[in-house]
Design a protein around this motif. Sequence first.
Motif, PDB file in Angstrom:
ATOM      1  N   ILE A  31      -3.820   5.418 -12.536  1.00  0.00           N
ATOM      2  CA  ILE A  31      -2.755   5.251 -11.132  1.00  0.00           C
ATOM      3  C   ILE A  31      -3.400   5.304  -9.948  1.00  0.00           C
ATOM      4  CG2 ILE A  31      -0.734   5.910 -10.216  1.00  0.00           C
ATOM      5  CD1 ILE A  31      -0.181   4.172 -12.879  1.00  0.00           C
ATOM      6  N   HIS A  32      -4.320   6.309  -9.864  1.00  0.00           N
ATOM      7  CA  HIS A  32      -4.990   6.441  -8.594  1.00  0.00           C
ATOM      8  C   HIS A  32      -5.793   5.237  -8.178  1.00  0.00           C
ATOM      9  CE1 HIS A  32      -7.609   7.913  -5.488  1.00  0.00           C
ATOM     10  NE2 HIS A  32      -6.690   8.671  -5.077  1.00  0.00           N
ATOM     11  N   THR A  33      -6.384   4.751  -9.225  1.00  0.00           N
ATOM     12  CA  THR A  33      -7.201   3.579  -8.898  1.00  0.00           C
ATOM     13  C   THR A  33      -6.531   2.363  -8.618  1.00  0.00           C
ATOM     14  OG1 THR A  33      -8.864   4.336 -10.593  1.00  0.00           O
ATOM     15  CG2 THR A  33      -8.811   1.988 -10.006  1.00  0.00           C
ATOM     16  N   ALA A  34      -5.458   2.121  -9.462  1.00  0.00           N
ATOM     17  CA  ALA A  34      -4.467   0.910  -9.024  1.00  0.00           C
ATOM     18  C   ALA A  34      -3.805   1.072  -7.674  1.00  0.00           C
ATOM     19  CB  ALA A  34      -3.488   0.728 -10.323  1.00  0.00           C
ATOM     20  N   LEU A  35      -3.526   2.299  -7.375  1.00  0.00           N
ATOM     21  CA  LEU A  35      -2.687   2.235  -6.285  1.00  0.00           C
ATOM     22  C   LEU A  35      -3.639   2.129  -4.674  1.00  0.00           C
ATOM     23  CD1 LEU A  35      -0.318   5.321  -6.788  1.00  0.00           C
ATOM     24  CD2 LEU A  35       0.203   3.032  -6.715  1.00  0.00           C
ATOM     25  N   TYR A  36      -4.695   2.685  -4.910  1.00  0.00           N
ATOM     26  CA  TYR A  36      -5.736   2.987  -3.760  1.00  0.00           C
ATOM     27  C   TYR A  36      -7.091   1.988  -3.710  1.00  0.00           C
ATOM     28  CZ  TYR A  36      -2.929   6.894  -2.893  1.00  0.00           C
ATOM     29  OH  TYR A  36      -1.910   7.767  -2.647  1.00  0.00           O
ATOM     30  N   MET A  79       0.994  -1.235   0.002  1.00  0.00           N
ATOM     31  CA  MET A  79      -0.100  -0.020  -0.063  1.00  0.00           C
ATOM     32  C   MET A  79       1.097   1.090  -0.079  1.00  0.00           C
ATOM     33  SD  MET A  79      -3.386  -0.811  -0.283  1.00  0.00           S
ATOM     34  CE  MET A  79      -3.929   0.890   0.345  1.00  0.00           C
ATOM     35  N   PRO A  80       0.401   2.241  -0.708  1.00  0.00           N
ATOM     36  CA  PRO A  80       1.172   3.770  -0.548  1.00  0.00           C
ATOM     37  C   PRO A  80       1.219   4.064   0.662  1.00  0.00           C
ATOM     38  CG  PRO A  80      -0.560   3.624  -2.281  1.00  0.00           C
ATOM     39  CD  PRO A  80      -0.870   2.486  -1.608  1.00  0.00           C
ATOM     40  N   PRO A  81       2.195   4.750   1.181  1.00  0.00           N
ATOM     41  CA  PRO A  81       2.542   5.389   2.446  1.00  0.00           C
ATOM     42  C   PRO A  81       1.402   6.449   2.975  1.00  0.00           C
ATOM     43  CG  PRO A  81       3.983   6.536   0.919  1.00  0.00           C
ATOM     44  CD  PRO A  81       3.456   5.315   0.319  1.00  0.00           C
ATOM     45  N   ALA A  82       0.645   6.952   1.924  1.00  0.00           N
ATOM     46  CA  ALA A  82      -0.500   7.871   2.385  1.00  0.00           C
ATOM     47  C   ALA A  82      -1.527   7.799   1.312  1.00  0.00           C
ATOM     48  CB  ALA A  82       0.315   9.305   2.588  1.00  0.00           C
ATOM     49  N   VAL A 123       3.412   8.747 -14.709  1.00  0.00           N
ATOM     50  CA  VAL A 123       2.866   9.144 -13.458  1.00  0.00           C
ATOM     51  C   VAL A 123       3.398   8.122 -12.531  1.00  0.00           C
ATOM     52  CG1 VAL A 123       0.814   9.294 -12.051  1.00  0.00           C
ATOM     53  CG2 VAL A 123       0.696  10.001 -14.427  1.00  0.00           C
ATOM     54  N   TYR A 124       3.285   6.998 -12.590  1.00  0.00           N
ATOM     55  CA  TYR A 124       3.578   5.982 -11.729  1.00  0.00           C
ATOM     56  C   TYR A 124       5.110   6.135 -11.487  1.00  0.00           C
ATOM     57  CZ  TYR A 124       5.057   1.069  -9.886  1.00  0.00           C
ATOM     58  OH  TYR A 124       5.246  -0.058  -9.248  1.00  0.00           O
ATOM     59  N   ARG A 125       6.094   6.443 -12.460  1.00  0.00           N
ATOM     60  CA  ARG A 125       7.457   6.619 -12.071  1.00  0.00           C
ATOM     61  C   ARG A 125       7.731   7.917 -11.315  1.00  0.00           C
ATOM     62  NH1 ARG A 125       8.673   3.946 -17.980  1.00  0.00           N
ATOM     63  NH2 ARG A 125       8.519   1.847 -17.667  1.00  0.00           N
TER      64      ARG A 125
END
Length: 259
Positions: free
Chosen positions: A69-74, A17-20, A100-102
């Motif tokens: 990317i937001h959908t994939a991360l969260y 999971m992303p840190p925030a 964006v991901y990079r």
Amino acid sequence: MATAYFTRLVQEKRAAMPPAILAPEELASAAGLAPDPWQERMLSSGSQRILLNCSRQAGKSTVTALLSIHTALYEPGSLVLLLSPSLRQSQELFRKALDVYRALDRPVAAETESALRLELENGSRIISLPGKNHTVRGFSGVSLLAIDEAAQVPDDLYFTVRPMLAVSGGRLVALSTPFGTRGWWYEAWRSDEPWERYEIPATECPRISPGFLEEERQAMGEWWFDQEYGCRFLDAETQPFRREDVDRAFEEEVEAWQL
């Protein structure tokens, strides 16, 4: 032993999971991007169905890549499909998502990162697809379906991919410049269906100068310019009858008898 096992599972989940948790517009800033006002509105929207009728170079691909990317991360385990009329076009949209991901320094590690697919450790996938019926069938549970150059995606392909959202309740974003007064994209834009619509002509894009637009108008002529930069749905120049005249011919008008 059991305690150590569950501790490891928790650690692995946290690592995936992303840190925030950031809102989409905050994610844009974190990636070094400064969204235009309309892009901020679109990113913060909760609408399930969005049409982006935008000028060339207005930023419609960038904002869709951010949302992907937001959908994939969260949304762990989510499936994001990027569909275009050709594989080259869908790769371009996918490349923007990778950028964006990079730029975010890969906040969730990738298990697979190729020219066509990004698979993250949280189970999310972003897949780039060409507009062919036999290559898109079989996908289901789609969290976000992005259709690029939507005006040139055939009707049969569009109706093939819509059922992928049936069970998941996923989102559909269709982005394009106009391409005549025909096809599902044109019909969707003028329909009463509950689409959230954005129309962004080139004059509303701060990165496109008035001088450049005037040069394009002179080089392309009014018809091409109005379509590519003005977001206008125009009949083909060789079309013998205007679309509005054809539609009017099929309207049923019944006049009351005068007694």
